[in-house]
Write an enzyme that holds these catalytic residues in place. Structure first.
Site, short mmCIF file in Angstrom:
data_model
loop_
_atom_site.label_atom_id
_atom_site.label_comp_id
_atom_site.label_asym_id
_atom_site.label_seq_id
_atom_site.Cartn_x
_atom_site.Cartn_y
_atom_site.Cartn_z
N ASP A 76 0.92 -0.75 -0.24
CA ASP A 76 -0.28 0.12 -0.29
C ASP A 76 0.87 1.46 -0.11
O ASP A 76 1.97 1.57 0.50
CB ASP A 76 -1.11 0.12 1.57
CG ASP A 76 -1.74 1.52 1.60
OD1 ASP A 76 -1.36 1.74 0.23
OD2 ASP A 76 -2.05 1.48 2.58
N ASN A 133 -0.30 4.63 -0.10
CA ASN A 133 -1.09 5.44 0.61
C ASN A 133 -2.08 5.54 1.49
O ASN A 133 -2.35 6.92 1.56
CB ASN A 133 -2.18 6.23 -0.48
CG ASN A 133 -3.29 5.74 -1.37
OD1 ASN A 133 -3.32 4.25 -0.13
ND2 ASN A 133 -4.02 5.50 -1.66
N ASP A 181 -4.19 3.88 2.51
CA ASP A 181 -5.59 3.27 2.96
C ASP A 181 -5.42 1.71 3.32
O ASP A 181 -7.18 1.00 3.40
CB ASP A 181 -6.47 3.93 1.66
CG ASP A 181 -6.12 2.82 0.46
OD1 ASP A 181 -5.55 2.09 0.46
OD2 ASP A 181 -6.71 3.11 -0.39
N ASP A 219 -1.87 -1.50 -3.61
CA ASP A 219 -1.81 -0.19 -4.95
C ASP A 219 -1.05 -0.45 -6.16
O ASP A 219 0.17 -0.94 -6.15
CB ASP A 219 -2.42 1.09 -4.83
CG ASP A 219 -1.13 1.76 -3.66
OD1 ASP A 219 -0.26 1.55 -3.95
OD2 ASP A 219 -1.77 2.03 -2.46
N ASP A 255 -4.25 -9.49 -15.87
CA ASP A 255 -5.08 -11.18 -14.63
C ASP A 255 -6.61 -10.98 -16.14
O ASP A 255 -7.22 -9.96 -15.54
CB ASP A 255 -5.63 -11.01 -13.93
CG ASP A 255 -5.69 -12.49 -13.35
OD1 ASP A 255 -6.52 -13.14 -14.33
OD2 ASP A 255 -5.42 -13.14 -12.29
N ASP A 300 -8.51 -15.93 -17.08
CA ASP A 300 -8.82 -16.72 -15.70
C ASP A 300 -10.23 -17.92 -15.77
O ASP A 300 -10.86 -17.77 -17.16
CB ASP A 300 -10.03 -15.88 -14.73
CG ASP A 300 -10.45 -16.01 -13.38
OD1 ASP A 300 -9.51 -16.48 -12.90
OD2 ASP A 300 -11.89 -16.15 -13.21
N GLU A 313 -5.79 -20.22 -16.97
CA GLU A 313 -5.91 -20.47 -15.59
C GLU A 313 -7.15 -21.85 -15.66
O GLU A 313 -8.33 -21.60 -16.41
CB GLU A 313 -6.79 -20.09 -14.66
CG GLU A 313 -6.88 -20.65 -13.09
CD GLU A 313 -8.06 -20.54 -12.39
OE1 GLU A 313 -7.86 -20.45 -11.52
OE2 GLU A 313 -9.16 -19.55 -12.87
N HIS A 368 -3.84 -17.47 -4.35
CA HIS A 368 -4.19 -16.61 -4.16
C HIS A 368 -5.32 -17.49 -3.03
O HIS A 368 -6.45 -17.08 -3.12
CB HIS A 368 -4.88 -14.69 -5.16
CG HIS A 368 -5.27 -15.22 -6.15
ND1 HIS A 368 -4.70 -15.95 -7.72
CD2 HIS A 368 -6.44 -15.41 -6.54
CE1 HIS A 368 -5.37 -16.57 -7.81
NE2 HIS A 368 -7.10 -15.91 -7.91
N ASP A 369 -5.70 -18.60 -4.69
CA ASP A 369 -7.45 -19.05 -4.03
C ASP A 369 -6.09 -20.34 -3.18
O ASP A 369 -6.65 -21.67 -2.88
CB ASP A 369 -7.49 -19.80 -5.36
CG ASP A 369 -8.10 -19.00 -6.07
OD1 ASP A 369 -8.87 -17.37 -5.65
OD2 ASP A 369 -7.73 -18.93 -7.25
O1 TEU Z 1 -10.77 -19.87 -9.55
C1 TEU Z 1 -11.66 -20.18 -10.26
C2 TEU Z 1 -11.26 -21.84 -9.06
O2 TEU Z 1 -11.67 -23.04 -9.17
C3 TEU Z 1 -11.02 -21.56 -7.69
O3 TEU Z 1 -9.26 -21.83 -8.03
C4 TEU Z 1 -11.46 -21.10 -7.58
O4 TEU Z 1 -10.88 -19.92 -6.26
C5 TEU Z 1 -12.12 -21.82 -5.92
O5 TEU Z 1 -11.23 -21.84 -5.69
C6 TEU Z 1 -12.30 -23.39 -6.03
O6 TEU Z 1 -12.45 -23.90 -4.73
C7 TEU Z 1 -10.36 -18.37 -10.76
C8 TEU Z 1 -9.65 -17.27 -9.18
O7 TEU Z 1 -8.10 -17.32 -8.97
C9 TEU Z 1 -10.81 -16.77 -8.48
O8 TEU Z 1 -10.28 -16.40 -7.86
C10 TEU Z 1 -11.62 -15.99 -8.47
O9 TEU Z 1 -12.79 -15.83 -7.72
C11 TEU Z 1 -12.62 -16.77 -9.25
O10 TEU Z 1 -11.81 -17.92 -10.61
C12 TEU Z 1 -13.90 -16.37 -10.22
O11 TEU Z 1 -13.53 -15.77 -10.95
CA CA Z 2 -3.44 2.05 -1.04
#
Ligand code: TEU
Ligand code: CA
Length: 599
Positions: free
Chosen positions: A22, A24, A26, A30, A99, A201, A257, A330-331
């Site tokens: 971050d 700024n 908030d 960013d 993305d 995605d 993905e 991130h998932d």
């Molecule tokens: O993820 C798609 C997906 O199938 C996953 O891995 C999902 O996040 C889930 O955890 C399955 O159990 C992509 C993105 O990476 C994710 O962050 C999004 O939420 C999703 O698509 C929808 O756009």
């Molecule tokens: Ca920020």
């Protein structure tokens, strides 16, 4: 076409923008924050970044619900900030991937609003609208990735619309040629601003089977049957069309993905001659701890199962396809908590896992924070589940399935996406250096707070601490060595992959290039182990193996001295791994890399 495209010869760093830096105050990461950290990324040795979606969005799914594909969401900055970021990255030898979320948009996108209000207008067919079933209910029995049916009723249009994810993420209708024109236009827009590639995605879901028939829902994982709703031939055709429109010169990298993709589709989508995707993100290796009930039914994972999946993925993509190599994103939960030992061997297990995953044939995609050994967030209250998927899953277990709250939390906590979304730890200051201290008094008590709490261990596990620590206590220093080794060793860059037979928790593979070869052996356990029989056979073929890298040089954990350390805490042979015998027993969580030249 170039025989060795740039993206096969580098590592990609995956940034989750709202949790990176971050600038700024908030509390939300960013674009200027990312720009500020470009020198860090180039010192790490990566050649590209992939940023999660930063486009205008109501943020129902943290940006995976886009309402304007051609603008930056104000929480992340401006288009000018993006231009500066791209320019700074390029000046530092780092390419930029965005993305693109094209399977669905936000329900606040102008296209959807028009489509809902004006079925006969130009956008009427941009989404997947259906009348109710004869009984008045939903058109079929498909269930959303985020719990509940994939259909939501629109009183405005008097029809249901399809959404594989949240109701705020309606699926675009790729069967409509105008939709395909629109998405190609968006990609060209970003290409013209200097973007080098895209992560796409859930791109294997863009075309659904004709007639949208109900499926026999598997008893277990609700997403397990999702693969059957796809028309994969049409997906390939649309991807080829997209590629030809946005990339006439073969310079753009497209990473798809692809959850639940059939192996054959993974291969044909990525085969060079297909001119569709360059790489896919496969999932089997991040599902090893899913039980029969899926993600929210955690079970113990087995290293031999990991070896099988790795070998299968490598075999599938051998020859004309190129794999991506990722351990987390991130998932997914944090890799050191998931497959490593975050308590007794945090430094060494983080390094051993990186060695095992990232030296395979393919392009490493490193998720932010893994390079400093960031761990899961010990979730112990449902309030910590802020992600749409994990909070829905918890509610679904408790409210719909009657699971006791404690048990529901136990099932969701370790695989919740929230674990990987805590802010990055830059230093030992307030909020781990993720955000400036608003009050300026340095006590971290300013009015603003990070959008999600910083992990409590940030004061000890952070970039600054690992940059000043002796190399044997620094996951970060090891990552730098690892990436350098990859860049400078021909078999690690380009060699073919041949798996070794797994021996309990000891896994490995051989990488063979024309003039040299490399052997990677990894003990994914906290118990010492001999080099496995298959590894011995390989090593015994020659006498000139050199130890290029070993994690046995590292302290097991921050507190511990490495084996054979002198009083300064530095391992006696930390800088001379070559002195170690190739056949010596493996230390706990030792990954060892051997190389030799061929005559
Ligand atoms: O993820 C798609 C997906 O199938 C996953 O891995 C999902 O996040 C889930 O955890 C399955 O159990 C992509 C993105 O990476 C994710 O962050 C999004 O939420 C999703 O698509 C929808 O756009
Ligand atoms: Ca920020």
């Amino acid at each position: 076409m170039n025989d060795r495209p740039w993206w096969t010869d580098t590592a990609i760093y995956h940034i989750y923008p709202r949790s990176f830096q971050d600038s700024n105050g908030d509390g939300i990461g960013d674009l200027p924050g990312i720009t500020r950290r470009i020198p860090y990324l180039s010192s790490l040795g990566v050649g590209a970044i992939w940023m999660g979606p930063v486009f205008r969005s109501p943020q129902v799914d943290n940006g995976y619900d886009i309402s304007d594909y051609r603008d930056i969401d104000p929480i992340f900055g401006t288009l000018e900030d993006m231009d500066v970021l791209i320019e700074t990255a390029h000046r530092n030898g780092i390419r930029v991937l965005l993305d693109l979320v094209f399977n669905h948009s936000s329900n606040r996108h102008r296209w959807f609003v028009e489509s809902e209000h004006n079925p006969d207008g130009p956008y009427g067919d941009y989404y997947i609208w259906r009348d109710p079933a004869p009984d008045g209910g939903v058109p079929n029995n498909w269930t959303s990735f985020f719990s509940g049916p994939t259909w939501t009723w629109s009183p405005i249009r008097g029809q249901y619309y399809l959404h594989l994810f949240a109701p705020e993420q309606p699926d675009l209708n790729w069967e409509n040629p105008q939709v395909r024109n629109e998405v190609a236009d968006v990609a060209r827009f970003w290409r013209a601003r200097g973007v080098d590639g895209f992560r796409m995605d859930v791109i294997n879901f863009i075309s659904k089977v004709d007639g949208l028939p109900s499926i026999d829902a598997d008893a277990g994982d609700p997403a397990g049957s999702m693969g059957r709703i796809i028309d994969s031939d049409r997906v390939l055709t649309y991807l080829q069309e997209f590629r030809s429109r946005i990339d006439p010169d073969g310079e753009v990298v497209l990473v798809g993905e692809t959850p639940h993709i059939a192996p054959d589709d993974a291969r044909r989508y990525t085969a060079r001659e297909s001119r569709a995707l360059d790489m896919v993100l496969l999932f089997e290796h991040v599902m090893l701890d899913h039980g029969p009930g899926g993600r929210w039914d955690p079970v113990r994972w087995r290293p031999d199962a990991l070896a099988s999946v790795v070998a299968a993925h490598q075999r599938l993509l051998a020859g004309t396809s190129w794999p991506s190599l990722y351990m987390g994103n991130h998932d997914q939960p944090r890799i050191v908590s998931r497959y490593g030992d975050p308590v007794a061997y945090r430094v060494r297990s983080a390094a051993a896992l990186a060695t095992y995953f990232y030296l395979q044939r393919g392009t490493p995609i490193i998720y932010q924070g893994d390079e400093i050994g960031m761990a899961n967030l010990e979730i112990d209250s449902p309030e910590q589940l802020v992600d749409v998927e994990s909070s829905n899953a918890y509610r679904d277990l408790v409210d719909r399935q009657g699971v006791a709250p404690d048990e529901a939390l136990r099932r969701v906590r370790d695989n919740a996406r929230d674990n990987a979304r805590t802010p990055m730890h830059w230093d030992g200051g307030p909020h781990g250096g993720f955000m400036p201290d608003a009050s300026g008094d340095g006590d971290g008590d300013g009015d603003a707070h990070p959008w999600y709490p910083v992990h409590p261990d940030a004061a000890r596990w952070n970039v600054a601490a690992q940059e000043s620590a002796p190399a044997d206590r620094s996951v970060l220093a090891f990552y730098r060595r690892l990436l350098r080794a990859r860049r400078t060793s021909e078999p690690l860059r380009s060699g073919e992959f041949a798996p070794l037979a797994a021996d309990g928790p000891v896994l490995g593979y051989l990488r063979g290039a024309h003039d040299s070869e490399a052997l990677v052996i990894a003990n994914l356990s906290g118990t010492g182990a001999p080099v496995p029989p298959d590894g011995r056979t390989q090593i015994s073929r020659a006498t000139d193996w050199q130890v290029l890298l070993t994690t046995a040089d590292l302290a097991a954990n921050l507190e511990e001295s490495p084996d054979g350390a002198d009083e300064s805490g530095v391992a006696a042979n930390a800088d001379e791994p070559g002195q170690r015998s190739p056949l010596a027993d493996l230390a706990p969580w030792e990954a060892r890399v051997l190389v030799r030249r061929l005559a």
